[in-house]
Design a protein around this motif. Structure first.
Motif, PDB file in Angstrom:
ATOM      1  N   TYR A 181       0.851  -1.194   0.000  1.00  0.00           N
ATOM      2  CA  TYR A 181       0.000   0.000   0.000  1.00  0.00           C
ATOM      3  C   TYR A 181       0.887   1.245   0.000  1.00  0.00           C
ATOM      4  N   ASN A 182       0.662   2.084  -0.981  1.00  0.00           N
ATOM      5  CA  ASN A 182       1.441   3.313  -1.129  1.00  0.00           C
ATOM      6  C   ASN A 182       0.515   4.512  -0.999  1.00  0.00           C
ATOM      7  N   THR A 211       4.955   3.900   2.412  1.00  0.00           N
ATOM      8  CA  THR A 211       4.748   2.573   1.852  1.00  0.00           C
ATOM      9  C   THR A 211       4.561   1.580   2.985  1.00  0.00           C
ATOM     10  N   ASP A 212       3.443   0.842   2.940  1.00  0.00           N
ATOM     11  CA  ASP A 212       3.153  -0.185   3.943  1.00  0.00           C
ATOM     12  C   ASP A 212       3.169  -1.556   3.279  1.00  0.00           C
ATOM     13  N   LEU A 213       3.785  -2.507   3.948  1.00  0.00           N
ATOM     14  CA  LEU A 213       3.902  -3.865   3.428  1.00  0.00           C
ATOM     15  C   LEU A 213       3.339  -4.840   4.456  1.00  0.00           C
ATOM     16  N   ASN A 271       5.298   2.457   6.786  1.00  0.00           N
ATOM     17  CA  ASN A 271       6.318   3.441   6.408  1.00  0.00           C
ATOM     18  C   ASN A 271       7.666   2.743   6.214  1.00  0.00           C
ATOM     19  N   LEU A 272       7.646   1.822   5.285  1.00  0.00           N
ATOM     20  CA  LEU A 272       8.775   0.925   5.028  1.00  0.00           C
ATOM     21  C   LEU A 272      10.094   1.669   4.836  1.00  0.00           C
ATOM     22  N   PHE A 273      10.059   2.811   4.178  1.00  0.00           N
ATOM     23  CA  PHE A 273      11.299   3.523   3.834  1.00  0.00           C
ATOM     24  C   PHE A 273      11.600   4.671   4.802  1.00  0.00           C
ATOM     25  N   ASP A 274      10.967   4.648   5.979  1.00  0.00           N
ATOM     26  CA  ASP A 274      11.294   5.575   7.069  1.00  0.00           C
ATOM     27  C   ASP A 274      11.225   7.036   6.613  1.00  0.00           C
ATOM     28  N   VAL A 275      10.086   7.406   6.033  1.00  0.00           N
ATOM     29  CA  VAL A 275       9.900   8.748   5.484  1.00  0.00           C
ATOM     30  C   VAL A 275       9.371   9.680   6.572  1.00  0.00           C
ATOM     31  N   TYR A 276       9.944  10.882   6.645  1.00  0.00           N
ATOM     32  CA  TYR A 276       9.519  11.908   7.587  1.00  0.00           C
ATOM     33  C   TYR A 276       9.136  13.177   6.821  1.00  0.00           C
TER      34      TYR A 276
END
Length: 881
Positions: free
Chosen positions: A779-780, A815-817, A835-840
């Motif tokens: 899920y994006n 991004t959720d996995l 938040n797979l890619f640790d986005v802030y």
């Protein structure tokens, strides 16, 4: 006498019984597997049920009636009753054939047939992304819905203001099983999205009790009354399931904080002859997160003392905790029903939620509170370390509904109900001091009870619907509602002098109890002029005891494009009643002003306060709106569909929470406004006022493609949804006395909270891969840009200037996995990375000159996109038996 007459009539209606046949059967999917939770409705009525865990159902229906079978992700079927046993096989498809009642009170319609845009989100879809609470789930599933945790915002941190289409928390009506949910007791007074408004405490609704969520994305005041300007969210509770589910989940952020644990239990029980009870128990616990900056000694004043320098060196984050609060919550929900005779049904549902939370105020650094240090109270002044007050809340929420549905005569369907709802919050401030009391007495308590607030309502409803013919169907109803708001006095030392540090208590003069009542009557007619053309009209009259009456109306239409598509449009007027909180809330403190013989008030004063009225501020009245929407929907085949809807919502006389009004910094003369405040012993004031005209324009887009074959016994489901919106302030109406003296009652940073604090766009791309033993979800969510608005720098040549530079925060992709594995038909495991890619969010620049910009705060809490948790890992077990 009228009450007695109505009671007699009700008893008479409820005693009438009609001879119906009982139809039963089993619902299975295309692989002959049982389908639980399928909705079965007698077409043209509100009579319905759902299939149990084994796909079995039973419903009262006459021979020749049409049963509508619908389920999220499957094509609906309409079958004529011909016998007592009807087994059904459902075929997977797109969502346009789902039957919904919301927004179509005359009779159930499919989403394709509805003249207004409606989302129908099943609980499996809602929970698949792994978010912990229902408002977070909706944020990552519905593009036009937004809610994020708030940091350093007192009680607001425990509620997470939520809104639909960027119109603020108070303009979305929330229903549970079609009945109005009470508002929260808390007004959002801090600088967050929705400042000055009151929303619904969505945290009080456990997802384990919910079967699906219906979202009407259209103005609906003409059907449902106040607050439905942006739309309606209906939480449909689980019913007569013939199984039990136990689930548990734990998670933690990649920073090692924010540990959370959840467990819940849902079961279905038989009740008497043909009745059911659905029971939900839930528990949730989360720990705080901290994303504070590390300014260290760079923040120290030039005259820093040795102990202050040492403290800053040892505490580079200056003691701050900026993030989500601690939270502990327990839920109990019961949904039950029992037949009364063969053509009547008693129903009741009840919810009770208790939660406690702890958020953190600004750390009182040693150099900020030298008066406390020099009082030699906490410790010796040369060793004083400062202190950080905590803001702790205890929140209770109740919802209790009881009613009877019955049929009279030839297809007259009645639903009469009584609703009681309440929300209360009580505060505790810990690790604080009363600085005035300390200075005078050399000591002070560290814990204070500043009081709290409560809101409750009692609502009586009578709803009637009937299908008059193949062409005409109608709905009619009456509603009576009484609301009560209470401000509860704090302990004396919490409001002594300037009060407890960080949050002063509610003073005796501010405490009190206020109520109001309103009566409403509505009617709606749908005309199926042809099989393709539908025209609907609705009107609603309401009369409030505290400000007057309102009439809202709506007209909508839908034209089918063959069997697969439709174009639709609606135009409606709407309104929102000012809340009792906004009318009566006072939240002030006394301060000592040089040259004054007595303490003066500053803070929020009620709309009817003499000082506020002397400024020319009128009593609050209803906001009004004009809502236009138009769109189209099309089903290309059984698995592929799309919809596109445009909307424009104008809100006039919007209730605003003003900027602070006080001295104009001209010491040579006293202007008219300053004189009014001085005459009322007030130094500065904020208030609620009908002053804003806004226009919100946007579009919603939804694309679904299901059942893409991916090898043997495996399928891929995809969806793309998006929202685009912009809100503009067309006018701000300023009272004459304030305007004549150059006061700006709503400064540019306050305007920014309305126009820039929520994303201008949001895209959600979902990919679900289903195999026999496992599922994978990707899920994006792309959050659009938001803007941090710099404070006002005054007015130059009639134009408001900025004291700082506005900062646009760039779009962010979360991004959720998820991965789930079925060990057996009963036991499954799910692992999720959010938040797979640790986005802030972008780091807030000090040049914005906002209150929370700078080294202590890395990210703004005044505008929100995806929050500031970073990556979160969770794992859970689900056992069905």
């Amino acid at each position: 006498m009228i009450k007695n007459y109505l009671t007699i009539v009700m008893i008479y209606f409820c005693s009438i019984a009609f001879v119906n046949a009982q139809v039963s059967g089993t619902v299975v999917d295309e692989n002959s597997q049982p389908l639980p939770g399928v909705s079965i409705v007698v077409k043209g009525t509100s009579t319905g049920t759902t299939s149990d865990f084994d796909g079995k159902y039973s419903i009262n229906a006459n021979q020749g009636d049409v049963l509508v079978f619908s389920y999220v992700g499957y094509n609906s079927q309409e079958l004529t009753v011909n016998g007592s046993v009807m087994d059904v096989s459902m075929q997977a498809g797109v969502a346009l054939d789902e039957v919904v009642l919301i927004g179509n009170r005359a009779k159930p319609r499919t989403i394709l047939d509805s003249p207004v845009p409606i989302d129908n989100i099943g609980i499996n879809e809602l929970t698949s992304g792994g978010q912990p609470t229902i408002e977070a789930m909706l944020t990552f599933k519905v593009p036009s819905f937004n809610a994020q945790p708030q940091a350093i915002s007192d009680a607001t941190a425990h509620y997470d203001p939520a809104d639909l289409r960027g119109l603020g928390p108070s303009r979305t009506l929330v229903l549970v099983n079609g009945k109005r949910k009470n508002q929260s007791a808390q007004v959002y007074l801090n600088r967050t999205p929705g400042k000055g408004e009151v929303g619904i405490d969505l945290k009080s609704i456990p997802t384990a009790a919910v079967e699906r969520v219906e979202i009407l994305r259209d103005g609906a005041s003409a059907q449902y009354g106040s607050d439905a300007i942006a739309g309606v969210i209906n939480m449909v509770l689980k019913k007569d399931v013939d199984y039990s589910v136990f689930s548990t989940k734990a998670g933690i952020t990649s920073e090692g904080d924010g540990f959370n644990f959840a467990t819940d239990f849902n079961t279905g029980l038989t009740f008497g002859e043909g009745g059911y009870i659905n029971l939900t128990l839930g528990y949730y616990n989360q720990e705080f997160t901290n994303r504070a900056g590390t300014p260290g000694i760079a923040d120290l004043p030039s005259d820093a003392r040795p102990n202050e320098i040492a403290w800053a060196q040892n505490n580079p984050d200056l003691g701050m905790k900026v993030g989500q609060p601690d939270l502990e919550k327990g839920d109990l929900f019961v949904n039950l029903s029992h037949p009364m005779g063969e053509n009547a049904e008693f129903y009741s549902f009840h919810g009770y939620t208790l939660r406690t939370g702890r958020s953190f105020a600004y750390y009182r650094a040693p150099y900020w509170r030298r008066d406390v240090a020099d009082a030699d109270f906490i410790t010796r002044s040369e060793d004083f370390q400062g202190y950080q007050p905590t803001f702790e809340a205890r929140i209770k929420d109740h919802l209790n509904v009881g009613g009877i549905k019955f049929e009279v005569g030839d297809g007259w369907n009645f639903d009469t109900s009584l609703t009681y709802g309440s929300n209360s919050v009580s505060y505790t401030v810990n690790n604080s001091v009363n600085r005035n009391y300390l200075a005078e007495n050399g000591t002070s308590p560290r814990t204070f009870k500043p009081g709290g607030y409560s809101l409750n309502n009692v609502i009586g409803n009578l709803d009637v619907s009937r299908v008059f013919s193949d062409m005409v169907s109608g709905s009619f109803g009456l509603e009576y509602k009484k609301e009560t708001f209470k401000a509860i006095e704090g302990d004396p030392l919490s409001y002594y002098g300037s009060g407890s540090d960080s949050f002063a208590g509610i003073k005796p003069a501010e405490a009190g109890e206020w109520d109001r009542n309103n009566f409403a009557a509505y009617a709606g007619l749908d005309f199926d002029i042809t099989e393709d053309l539908l025209i609907g009209v609705a009107g609603r009259y309401e009369d409030f005891s505290d400000f007057g009456d309102n009439f809202s109306w709506k007209i909508n239409g839908r034209y089918k494009l063959g069997e697969d598509g439709a174009i639709r449009a609606s135009y409606s007027t709407g309104f929102r009643a000012p809340t009792l909180h906004q009318r009566h809330l006072t939240n002030s403190q006394y301060i000592i002003v040089a040259g004054s013989s007595e303490p003066l008030l500053q803070g929020t004063l009620a709309n009817n306060n003499p000082a506020v009225q002397a400024l020319g501020v009128p009593n609050l009245f209803a906001e009004t709106s004009k809502n236009f929407s138009a769109g189209l929907t099309y089903k290309f085949d059984t698995n592929f569909s799309a919809s596109l809807d445009f909307y424009q919502i104008k809100v006039d006389d919007r209730v605003l929470f003003s900027s602070q009004i006080g001295s104009d910094d001209d010491d040579t003369t006293t202007n008219q406004v300053e004189q009014i405040l001085e005459d009322n012993n007030v130094v500065a004031v904020q208030f609620f006022i009908n002053a804003g005209d806004t226009k919100t324009t946007g579009a919603d887009f939804v694309l679904n493609y299901r059942n893409i074959e991916m090898g043997a016994d495996a399928k891929l489901h995809t969806s793309l949804a998006a929202n685009f919106n912009t809100t503009k302030i067309d006018a701000i109406t300023t009272p004459d006395a304030l305007a004549a003296n150059g006061y700006n009652i709503f400064t540019r940073e306050e305007k920014g909270l309305i126009t820039n604090s929520r994303p201008k766009s949001k895209f959600i791309l979902a990919l679900d891969y289903e195999a026999e033993k496992f599922n994978i979800g990707l899920y994006n969510t792309l959050f659009g840009k938001v803007t941090i608005t710099a404070p006002s720098g005054g007015t130059v040549n009639g134009v408001e200037t900025a004291n700082g530079v506005d900062q646009e925060l760039s779009s962010k992709l979360a991004t959720d996995l998820s991965f789930s594995y079925k060990f057996t038909d009963k036991l499954s495991l799910t692992a999720i990375v959010n938040n797979l890619f640790d986005v802030y969010p972008d780091v807030t620049k000090a040049s914005t000159n906002t209150a929370q910009a700078g080294s202590r705060f890395v990210y703004s809490s005044e505008v929100q996109q995806l929050g500031q948790l970073g990556t979160n890992y969770s794992i859970g077990l689900n056992y069905r038996f």
